[in-house]
Design a protein around this motif. Sequence first.
Motif, PDB file in Angstrom:
ATOM      1  N   ASP A 103      29.402 -52.612  19.830  1.00  0.00           N
ATOM      2  CA  ASP A 103      28.609 -51.418  20.773  1.00  0.00           C
ATOM      3  C   ASP A 103      29.510 -51.099  21.752  1.00  0.00           C
ATOM      4  OD1 ASP A 103      26.649 -50.513  21.994  1.00  0.00           O
ATOM      5  OD2 ASP A 103      25.480 -52.482  22.218  1.00  0.00           O
ATOM      6  N   TYR A 104      29.415 -49.615  21.782  1.00  0.00           N
ATOM      7  CA  TYR A 104      30.025 -48.972  22.877  1.00  0.00           C
ATOM      8  C   TYR A 104      29.281 -48.247  23.661  1.00  0.00           C
ATOM      9  CZ  TYR A 104      34.128 -49.536  19.590  1.00  0.00           C
ATOM     10  OH  TYR A 104      35.252 -50.047  18.447  1.00  0.00           O
ATOM     11  N   ALA A 105      28.062 -48.608  23.780  1.00  0.00           N
ATOM     12  CA  ALA A 105      26.995 -47.787  24.765  1.00  0.00           C
ATOM     13  C   ALA A 105      27.609 -48.072  26.361  1.00  0.00           C
ATOM     14  CB  ALA A 105      25.909 -48.726  24.749  1.00  0.00           C
ATOM     15  N   GLY A 106      27.558 -46.946  26.887  1.00  0.00           N
ATOM     16  CA  GLY A 106      27.997 -47.005  28.216  1.00  0.00           C
ATOM     17  C   GLY A 106      29.602 -46.544  28.321  1.00  0.00           C
ATOM     18  N   LYS A 107      30.291 -46.499  27.066  1.00  0.00           N
ATOM     19  CA  LYS A 107      31.725 -46.122  27.350  1.00  0.00           C
ATOM     20  C   LYS A 107      31.819 -44.677  27.323  1.00  0.00           C
ATOM     21  CE  LYS A 107      32.974 -50.427  26.786  1.00  0.00           C
ATOM     22  NZ  LYS A 107      33.765 -51.019  27.733  1.00  0.00           N
ATOM     23  N   THR A 108      33.039 -44.215  27.832  1.00  0.00           N
ATOM     24  CA  THR A 108      33.239 -42.883  27.721  1.00  0.00           C
ATOM     25  C   THR A 108      34.138 -42.140  26.681  1.00  0.00           C
ATOM     26  OG1 THR A 108      33.888 -42.752  30.315  1.00  0.00           O
ATOM     27  CG2 THR A 108      34.803 -41.165  29.189  1.00  0.00           C
ATOM     28  N   PRO A 109      33.354 -41.065  25.979  1.00  0.00           N
ATOM     29  CA  PRO A 109      34.074 -40.641  24.866  1.00  0.00           C
ATOM     30  C   PRO A 109      35.366 -40.714  24.752  1.00  0.00           C
ATOM     31  CG  PRO A 109      32.140 -39.379  25.296  1.00  0.00           C
ATOM     32  CD  PRO A 109      32.374 -40.338  26.370  1.00  0.00           C
ATOM     33  N   TYR A 135      28.584 -42.591  25.759  1.00  0.00           N
ATOM     34  CA  TYR A 135      27.843 -43.029  24.588  1.00  0.00           C
ATOM     35  C   TYR A 135      26.572 -43.622  25.195  1.00  0.00           C
ATOM     36  CZ  TYR A 135      31.826 -41.721  22.031  1.00  0.00           C
ATOM     37  OH  TYR A 135      33.186 -41.246  21.477  1.00  0.00           O
ATOM     38  N   ASP A 136      25.445 -43.139  24.790  1.00  0.00           N
ATOM     39  CA  ASP A 136      24.135 -43.725  25.352  1.00  0.00           C
ATOM     40  C   ASP A 136      23.878 -44.903  24.267  1.00  0.00           C
ATOM     41  OD1 ASP A 136      23.823 -41.787  27.223  1.00  0.00           O
ATOM     42  OD2 ASP A 136      23.288 -40.459  25.983  1.00  0.00           O
ATOM     43  N   GLU A 137      23.902 -44.489  22.724  1.00  0.00           N
ATOM     44  CA  GLU A 137      23.668 -45.573  21.886  1.00  0.00           C
ATOM     45  C   GLU A 137      24.773 -45.387  20.976  1.00  0.00           C
ATOM     46  OE1 GLU A 137      19.861 -44.534  20.258  1.00  0.00           O
ATOM     47  OE2 GLU A 137      18.797 -44.433  22.169  1.00  0.00           O
ATOM     48  N   PHE A 138      25.535 -46.425  20.578  1.00  0.00           N
ATOM     49  CA  PHE A 138      26.677 -46.474  19.572  1.00  0.00           C
ATOM     50  C   PHE A 138      27.155 -48.065  19.192  1.00  0.00           C
ATOM     51  CE2 PHE A 138      30.533 -43.494  18.874  1.00  0.00           C
ATOM     52  CZ  PHE A 138      30.851 -44.093  17.923  1.00  0.00           C
ATOM     53  N   SER A 139      26.579 -48.241  18.260  1.00  0.00           N
ATOM     54  CA  SER A 139      26.692 -49.482  17.752  1.00  0.00           C
ATOM     55  C   SER A 139      26.684 -49.533  16.312  1.00  0.00           C
ATOM     56  CB  SER A 139      25.587 -50.745  18.130  1.00  0.00           C
ATOM     57  OG  SER A 139      24.421 -50.456  17.696  1.00  0.00           O
ATOM     58  N   GLY A 149      23.718 -43.351  16.674  1.00  0.00           N
ATOM     59  CA  GLY A 149      23.951 -43.171  18.143  1.00  0.00           C
ATOM     60  C   GLY A 149      23.517 -41.684  18.791  1.00  0.00           C
ATOM     61  N   GLN A 150      23.867 -41.761  19.966  1.00  0.00           N
ATOM     62  CA  GLN A 150      23.619 -40.495  21.023  1.00  0.00           C
ATOM     63  C   GLN A 150      24.771 -40.630  22.127  1.00  0.00           C
ATOM     64  OE1 GLN A 150      19.504 -39.881  22.406  1.00  0.00           O
ATOM     65  NE2 GLN A 150      20.416 -39.913  24.672  1.00  0.00           N
ATOM     66  N   GLN A 151      25.143 -39.328  22.359  1.00  0.00           N
ATOM     67  CA  GLN A 151      25.972 -39.076  23.351  1.00  0.00           C
ATOM     68  C   GLN A 151      25.605 -38.210  24.365  1.00  0.00           C
ATOM     69  OE1 GLN A 151      29.954 -37.600  22.182  1.00  0.00           O
ATOM     70  NE2 GLN A 151      30.461 -36.899  24.156  1.00  0.00           N
ATOM     71  N   SER A 152      25.516 -38.382  25.713  1.00  0.00           N
ATOM     72  CA  SER A 152      25.179 -37.259  26.685  1.00  0.00           C
ATOM     73  C   SER A 152      26.353 -37.104  27.592  1.00  0.00           C
ATOM     74  CB  SER A 152      23.954 -37.773  27.584  1.00  0.00           C
ATOM     75  OG  SER A 152      24.735 -39.214  28.382  1.00  0.00           O
ATOM     76  N   SER A 153      26.177 -35.720  28.374  1.00  0.00           N
ATOM     77  CA  SER A 153      27.326 -35.328  29.214  1.00  0.00           C
ATOM     78  C   SER A 153      26.593 -34.466  30.278  1.00  0.00           C
ATOM     79  CB  SER A 153      28.189 -34.448  28.635  1.00  0.00           C
ATOM     80  OG  SER A 153      29.221 -34.165  29.519  1.00  0.00           O
TER      81      SER A 153
END
Length: 761
Positions: free
Chosen positions: A647-653, A632-636, A600-604
Amino acid sequence: MTAPTRIRYATLLLTVSAAASSALSGGVAAQSSQGSGELPAVVVEGAQPKKKVKKKAAPVESPAVVPAPEPTPTAKLPAESGGPNESSPGLNLSDKASSGSRLGLTPLETPASVDVISGETARERGQHSIVDAVTQNAPGFSSATIPVLGSAFSARGFVGNNSISRLYDGTRLYPGTGGTTSFPSNTWAVERIEVLHGPASVLYGDGAIGGIINVIPKKPITEGMFNEAQIFFDSNMTRRASLDSGGALSKDVSYRFNIGADASDGWVDDGDSKNLGVSGALRWQASPDLVFSLSHDYSNQEPIKYFGVPFRDGVFDKRTKENNYNVGNAFNEFQDSWTQFKTEWRASDALSFRSVTYYLDSRREFLNSEDYIWNTGVNPEVVDRFGLHILQDQDQIGNRTDMTLKTRFGSVGNETVVGFDINRANYARSASGYFAAPSVDPINPVPGVLSAPLIPRHQSELDQRSLFVEDRLVLNEYLSLVGGVRWDTSNVKKTDLQSAAGSFEDEFNSFNWRVGAVVTPVRGLAFFGQYAVATDPLDRPLLDYLKTTADFDLTRGRQIEVGVKQTLWNGAFEWSLSGYDIVKKDLTVLTPFFETVQIGQQSSRGLEASVGMELGGGWRVDANGAILKAEYDEFSYVDFSTFSIVDYAGKTPYLVPEKLANVWLTWAFAPRWQASAGAQYVGSAFENFANTVERPAYTIANVGLHWKPTDSATLDFRVKNVFDRTYAAYYRADPLSADDSVIQGWIAPPRTFEAALSVKF
């Protein structure tokens, strides 16, 4: 996979002036929506009176005059104040700050967001802990752990000491298991706290994508003598006695000595605690160009043995407000000692050298029942308790040496720092494993005991070597360029004392860099921009790596930041505004089968703003706010317990509040009298990856009264949590579980009255 949500910076720039007020009103609105059994969202805690101190405007450096390097600043005794010089309230844009650059630049000259928090301001506001001083003065920072375990922070969408590094007097501290830091413990011996927002790996190595917090201790006073003693009491039966002494022992030798001890009964059952901190420093001016400094710090903490209360089916039961569900034989003890020897030599007006050798020893031991579950499946209802016993022994020894060269090429000025950093950290961990303690009645718990014998688990050794270069090119009085590179190699050797198959040795390398520019169209106004690349360890500190994660890549991140800072009217008005975009790749997650996978990937993205202003008539306001969007942009990953893809894509950390604000107002309404009031807003935050468990937003507020009956004596009266609200400053939930019924909340202190008497002599 979903694409990252974009923040419209233009709209945010137009609305940033209303961020703090809307955040505060949002907290109040959130409270009114809570059910009668839930925790209210609006809260109260800490601010204090402060002095009105004028500051000089930041000078604009001319390329024709490149100043010679200076030794580390030391406090002096001005006749008009009767005490050592310290940074004043506000942004301190004109003060030199070592944390944003090794070149001794001011925040106005640095292409990054840097806060300088005066230790005296923090103490006057009643911010006794490092956590309170940072979260109530630096925009965008919040606490991310239960205070019993030490401290960890959330900033710019990232959480923990893997992403927000901790430093003491410029030297990085490497945390062990748990990722929390317990040293230093309070603000009594602190000269200032410097906070650098965003990636700092180019300065301090891996582990600083979210930022750094650098605690600067009080320095020897080179002229005159200064002494201050303080006694403190509050309505939780907290008693504290402190002493600060410094001065010149001779023409060339000066010193500083601090000691503080406290004890408290706490605000919950069996909530006692006690702490002792001692620090001392000697400075020898061996020649006009050579300075030697030796310092030692010692801290012994026995924090409150309180880990919160379990919620009943996800709802707080007010009958448990003052209950302590820990066992009767619980204890927590942290012992830290720090020794440092520093050499500073000015070889010429253009060339200087600095070398710091240090040794840190830390011992932390816990025996607690920390996790509680309100079991409603049996009759009668009970609270099931689970706990463990942990012993951590750690030491760290190292040396950091650098050389600064200042030159001029025609009308262009240039400053360069070249240096190396080497250190070794040893870490040993013993733990009992996870044990069940006797279940108790939810309303009238009987402490009982926990039997959890220690078992040696592992030993780790970390050798770190770094080379770094930083350069500032002053093209003219309007434009300067600042850049840097750093190469790190870290060798981790772990011995698994339970299974030889778990032992390993591996090496991790990273190359980090940044480049930035500062444009100064007029004196005191600076526009800046930077691009930075940084590295984080994985989901745990390097000292606690497992063999299963040794082959993973280090987490990488990059940041783009732009902003503006300004100081006007001899520092009577200062403000700053910055916007940033951070992307972090190769995250890790611990699956339900206790398997760590890299994904995955996370952005802020967000905005941070600060302002400090003298309003006239004895009035002053300091305020800051932050708004961000982290996801989380990519997180599965594959959950083999259900043979499904999670799949946690789109969720807030989790543990990341997306709105934060602070405001401090003081009024010197009469000679020797000053009133103050403050509020801190912390937005809601999710406590699990699925975003099904949410800690409500809350507001912390306080008031204070400051009176100087004589020139040398000061009385402070404060009330924290003025409205006596009940709230949980921290939740505990399983981050991998979507079950929102198993929640544990750390209930913050109720309304508290404080009184302190300080005498300078």
